[in-house]
Design an enzyme around this catalytic site. Structure first.
Site, PDB file in Angstrom:
ATOM      1  N   LYS A  44      11.230  10.273  12.087  1.00  0.00           N
ATOM      2  CA  LYS A  44      10.729   8.888  12.016  1.00  0.00           C
ATOM      3  C   LYS A  44      11.806   7.848  12.335  1.00  0.00           C
ATOM      4  CE  LYS A  44       7.442   9.860   8.323  1.00  0.00           C
ATOM      5  NZ  LYS A  44       6.751   9.279   7.164  1.00  0.00           N
ATOM      6  N   LYS A  82      11.965   3.007   6.365  1.00  0.00           N
ATOM      7  CA  LYS A  82      12.018   4.460   6.148  1.00  0.00           C
ATOM      8  C   LYS A  82      13.413   4.897   5.691  1.00  0.00           C
ATOM      9  CE  LYS A  82       7.869   4.733   8.218  1.00  0.00           C
ATOM     10  NZ  LYS A  82       7.183   3.489   8.535  1.00  0.00           N
ATOM     11  N   SER A 102      -2.802  -2.840   5.554  1.00  0.00           N
ATOM     12  CA  SER A 102      -4.136  -3.125   6.075  1.00  0.00           C
ATOM     13  C   SER A 102      -5.241  -2.429   5.277  1.00  0.00           C
ATOM     14  CB  SER A 102      -4.215  -2.734   7.540  1.00  0.00           C
ATOM     15  OG  SER A 102      -3.895  -1.377   7.682  1.00  0.00           O
ATOM     16  N   ASN A 129       4.127   0.789   2.210  1.00  0.00           N
ATOM     17  CA  ASN A 129       4.114  -0.354   3.127  1.00  0.00           C
ATOM     18  C   ASN A 129       4.337  -1.641   2.359  1.00  0.00           C
ATOM     19  OD1 ASN A 129       3.263   0.838   5.824  1.00  0.00           O
ATOM     20  ND2 ASN A 129       1.775   1.710   4.405  1.00  0.00           N
ATOM     21  N   GLU A 135       4.673   7.105   2.675  1.00  0.00           N
ATOM     22  CA  GLU A 135       5.529   5.915   2.742  1.00  0.00           C
ATOM     23  C   GLU A 135       4.938   4.851   1.832  1.00  0.00           C
ATOM     24  OE1 GLU A 135       5.370   3.299   6.061  1.00  0.00           O
ATOM     25  OE2 GLU A 135       3.255   3.636   6.421  1.00  0.00           O
ATOM     26  N   GLU A 154       6.930   0.411  11.995  1.00  0.00           N
ATOM     27  CA  GLU A 154       5.697   0.378  11.211  1.00  0.00           C
ATOM     28  C   GLU A 154       4.513   0.324  12.154  1.00  0.00           C
ATOM     29  OE1 GLU A 154       5.320   0.502   7.972  1.00  0.00           O
ATOM     30  OE2 GLU A 154       7.456   0.499   7.571  1.00  0.00           O
ATOM     31  N   GLY A 155       3.370   0.669  11.625  1.00  0.00           N
ATOM     32  CA  GLY A 155       2.134   0.415  12.363  1.00  0.00           C
ATOM     33  C   GLY A 155       1.585   1.619  13.096  1.00  0.00           C
ATOM     34  N   ARG A 163      -7.843   7.074   4.293  1.00  0.00           N
ATOM     35  CA  ARG A 163      -7.876   7.053   5.756  1.00  0.00           C
ATOM     36  C   ARG A 163      -7.904   8.502   6.216  1.00  0.00           C
ATOM     37  NH1 ARG A 163      -3.047   4.180   7.784  1.00  0.00           N
ATOM     38  NH2 ARG A 163      -2.106   5.282   6.043  1.00  0.00           N
ATOM     39  N   ARG A 212       0.862  -1.192   0.000  1.00  0.00           N
ATOM     40  CA  ARG A 212       0.000   0.000   0.000  1.00  0.00           C
ATOM     41  C   ARG A 212       0.893   1.234   0.000  1.00  0.00           C
ATOM     42  NH1 ARG A 212      -2.952   0.695   5.044  1.00  0.00           N
ATOM     43  NH2 ARG A 212      -1.376   2.256   5.426  1.00  0.00           N
TER      44      ARG A 212
HETATM   45  P1  ADP Z   1       3.909   4.005   9.814  1.00  0.00           P
HETATM   46  O1  ADP Z   1       4.708   3.010   9.062  1.00  0.00           O
HETATM   47  O2  ADP Z   1       4.029   3.868  11.279  1.00  0.00           O
HETATM   48  O3  ADP Z   1       2.488   4.073   9.332  1.00  0.00           O
HETATM   49  P2  ADP Z   1       4.170   6.619   8.532  1.00  0.00           P
HETATM   50  O4  ADP Z   1       5.381   7.157   7.900  1.00  0.00           O
HETATM   51  O5  ADP Z   1       3.059   6.250   7.640  1.00  0.00           O
HETATM   52  O6  ADP Z   1       4.598   5.406   9.482  1.00  0.00           O
HETATM   53  O7  ADP Z   1       3.652   7.684   9.582  1.00  0.00           O
HETATM   54  C1  ADP Z   1       2.482   7.470  10.337  1.00  0.00           C
HETATM   55  C2  ADP Z   1       1.524   8.617  10.161  1.00  0.00           C
HETATM   56  O8  ADP Z   1       2.162   9.850  10.471  1.00  0.00           O
HETATM   57  C3  ADP Z   1       0.981   8.798   8.761  1.00  0.00           C
HETATM   58  O9  ADP Z   1      -0.141   7.985   8.524  1.00  0.00           O
HETATM   59  C4  ADP Z   1       0.628  10.284   8.749  1.00  0.00           C
HETATM   60  O10 ADP Z   1      -0.629  10.485   9.378  1.00  0.00           O
HETATM   61  C5  ADP Z   1       1.714  10.879   9.627  1.00  0.00           C
HETATM   62  N1  ADP Z   1       2.846  11.339   8.801  1.00  0.00           N
HETATM   63  C6  ADP Z   1       3.915  10.617   8.419  1.00  0.00           C
HETATM   64  N2  ADP Z   1       4.760  11.327   7.648  1.00  0.00           N
HETATM   65  C7  ADP Z   1       4.210  12.529   7.528  1.00  0.00           C
HETATM   66  C8  ADP Z   1       4.604  13.740   6.865  1.00  0.00           C
HETATM   67  N3  ADP Z   1       5.738  13.824   6.167  1.00  0.00           N
HETATM   68  N4  ADP Z   1       3.780  14.821   6.979  1.00  0.00           N
HETATM   69  C9  ADP Z   1       2.629  14.757   7.678  1.00  0.00           C
HETATM   70  N5  ADP Z   1       2.226  13.656   8.334  1.00  0.00           N
HETATM   71  C10 ADP Z   1       2.982  12.554   8.266  1.00  0.00           C
HETATM   72 MG    MG Z   2       4.014   1.860   7.427  1.00  0.00          MG
HETATM   73 MG    MG Z   3       1.872   4.652   7.468  1.00  0.00          MG
END
Ligand code: ADP
Ligand code: MG
Ligand code: MG
Length: 477
Positions: A367, A309, A152, A147, A145, A371-372, A453, A128
């Site tokens: 970051k 990441k 999910s 996944n 990102e 994940e998750g 989402r 995803r």
């Molecule tokens: P994970 O693998 O834990 O889902 P993400 O990189 O998707 O990690 O970060 C989790 C959440 O944080 C994202 O779903 C988003 O809501 C927020 N987020 C992540 N990166 C950004 C960004 N560059 N700008 C704004 N919000 C972010």
């Molecule tokens: Mg992720």
């Molecule tokens: Mg994410």
């Protein structure tokens, strides 16, 4: 800037009592069609609760939605190629694995199976790719990102698509239904699993979903599982936890993966992406055992590492995408969705990124390799976290990303035990992709659907099981 994005897709303008009645009807539709998860209060088999969802779909520019869909097969192929480049993974993750326990454990497994030679050369990816629109850049989509493991909501997503079409119809907007794009994510993922099973080519073999001890989001998994059975009733699907597998998994004479004497053709992980899944060395041993087996893994260890990441950050370094993609147009299309993303290694570049973040933390997200949801650091806490590791190697376990500021839109959230009221939301679009192949070729590469989402505008993170997020669809404008 398209200011109309701030208003709901239809003016529902209902008096409070009617809104309550409509919300109640909406909830019942979703109960009836399985938009549910296990109750956090009582997660026995007898209790469920509604999965949080948006009463109405959220307006989304068609151009950006189509762009995300169009580049998905390129993203799939990119991740596949990255996963098969040992030198790239090794050099990219070198500093990180020195300080990050979780990534180093994954990398150890990779090193072992890579040096022994993969027993199974084929990997299956159910991906995803996630995006947010960036308000200050013409509402263009930017990658959050991609996944590679346990992606999910491909299951529940198709149900919420149907629900929001029902909602528009109930509200008297039949003509607007076509603005919610078709969605085939559940069958798309199920097809991927079935195709992998076919490639394994053994009639009696099974597909195994590896699950957490308590699965709140079990119905999302069941949609895909039952879809596999509909596509091919001959395929048996079993569900096992890593703990079960410690007791039961073994390698047979031809390196086949045997679980309770069933031969496993495909291992589909809906856990194992989070450090908590490995409570002892035994879970790590069983992960290695599976990696060493003939089963097709979704994902294989190298697919999982490609989704870190740190790798995402390295792919944004000028000149790196070109290593993996030959068509310059494709390179441009992918680079166009990247935000600024920086290494925090202990060197001059890392120092520069640290200084930028300390100066203006609101503009960034910090970051770790996790994940998750719920692991990132925002706002003033970025300062605290960076101050604590300014000159320590630990900094290499993190990356710094420019923060995306998506447009706000009014809507109504329906969630267990929460009152319905109009509020501002922001959305994250996910595009599902399926890929399968080995080092030499890609046999299967498709884009199969979407999820939106959506979370209240003031929430940093929007995990649907873990946080403030809810299921939604784009309403294309
Ligand atoms: P994970 O693998 O834990 O889902 P993400 O990189 O998707 O990690 O970060 C989790 C959440 O944080 C994202 O779903 C988003 O809501 C927020 N987020 C992540 N990166 C950004 C960004 N560059 N700008 C704004 N919000 C972010
Ligand atoms: Mg992720
Ligand atoms: Mg994410």
């Amino acid at each position: 800037m398209d200011l109309s994005l701030s208003e709901p897709c239809v003016d529902i303008n209902l008096p409070e009592t009617d809104l309550k009645e409509f919300a109640s009807k909406a909830k019942d539709w979703n109960f009836l069609h399985g938009v549910i998860m296990k109750s956090k209060k009582d997660f026995s088999d007898d209790y469920v609760q509604i999965a949080p969802f948006l009463l109405l779909p959220s307006k989304y520019p068609k151009k950006e939605f189509n762009k995300a869909k169009l580049i998905q097969t390129s993203i799939n192929a990119l991740m596949h190629k990255v996963a098969h480049d040992y030198e790239f993974l090794q050099s990219t993750l070198k500093n990180t694995i020195e300080v990050d326990f979780f990534t180093s454990k994954l990398f150890d497994i990779y090193e072992k199976v890579h040096s022994e030679g993969f027993t199974q050369s084929i990997s299956l990816g159910l991906l995803r790719a996630d995006y947010m629109m960036h308000s200050t850049d013409g509402h263009k989509i930017k990658q959050v990102e991609t996944n590679m493991i346990s992606s999910s909501f491909a299951g529940l997503s198709v149900l919420i698509t149907e629900y929001q079409r029902f909602a528009l119809k109930e509200l008297g907007h039949m003509e607007k239904i076509a603005n919610i794009p078709n969605n085939n994510s559940a069958e798309g993922f199920a097809m991927g699993l079935v195709e992998a099973w076919k490639l394994y080519n053994k009639k009696e073999s099974v597909i195994m979903i590896v699950v957490e001890d308590i699965v709140y989001n079990i119905y999302d998994q069941r949609v895909i599982e039952f879809c596999v059975r509909t596509l091919n009733p001959n395929i048996v699907v079993i569900r096992k936890t890593l703990k079960d597998l410690i007791e039961t998994a073994r390698i047979g004479p031809n390196k086949e993966l045997l679980v309770n004497n069933m031969e496993v053709a495909v291992v589909y992980y809906r856990t194992a992406y989070q450090i908590e899944a490995y409570t002892s060395e035994k879970e790590w041993s069983v992960r290695l055992l599976i990696e060493r087996s003939l089963s097709i893994k979704c994902p294989s260890i190298h697919y999982q590492l490609a989704g870190t990441k740190k790798v995402q950050q390295q792919l944004a370094v000028p000149g790196i995408l070109e290593k993996f993609i030959t068509d310059p147009k494709e390179v441009d299309e992918i680079r166009d969705v990247f935000m600024g993303i920086y290494s925090l290694d202990l060197n001059e570049q890392g120092d520069k990124a640290t200084a930028m973040a300390l100066k203006d933390p609101k503009k960034y997200v910090l970051k770790p390799q996790r994940e998750g949801g719920g692991n990132n650091v925002y706002n003033e806490e970025i300062k605290l976290q960076l101050d604590g590791m300014k000159t320590s190697k630990e900094r290499s376990a993190w990356i710094l990303m420019e923060r995306i500021f998506p447009p706000l839109q009014k809507n109504y959230l329906i969630k267990a035990n929460e009152e319905v009221k109009i509020q501002n939301f922001i959305s994250e679009l996910g595009i599902y992709g399926v890929i399968m192949g080995d080092e030499n070729q890609i046999f299967y590469n498709t884009e199969v659907g979407h999820i939106l989402r959506t979370k209240p505008a003031d929430a940093d993170e929007g995990g649907i099981v873990s946080g403030a997020g809810a299921l939604d669809n784009p309403y294309l404008v």
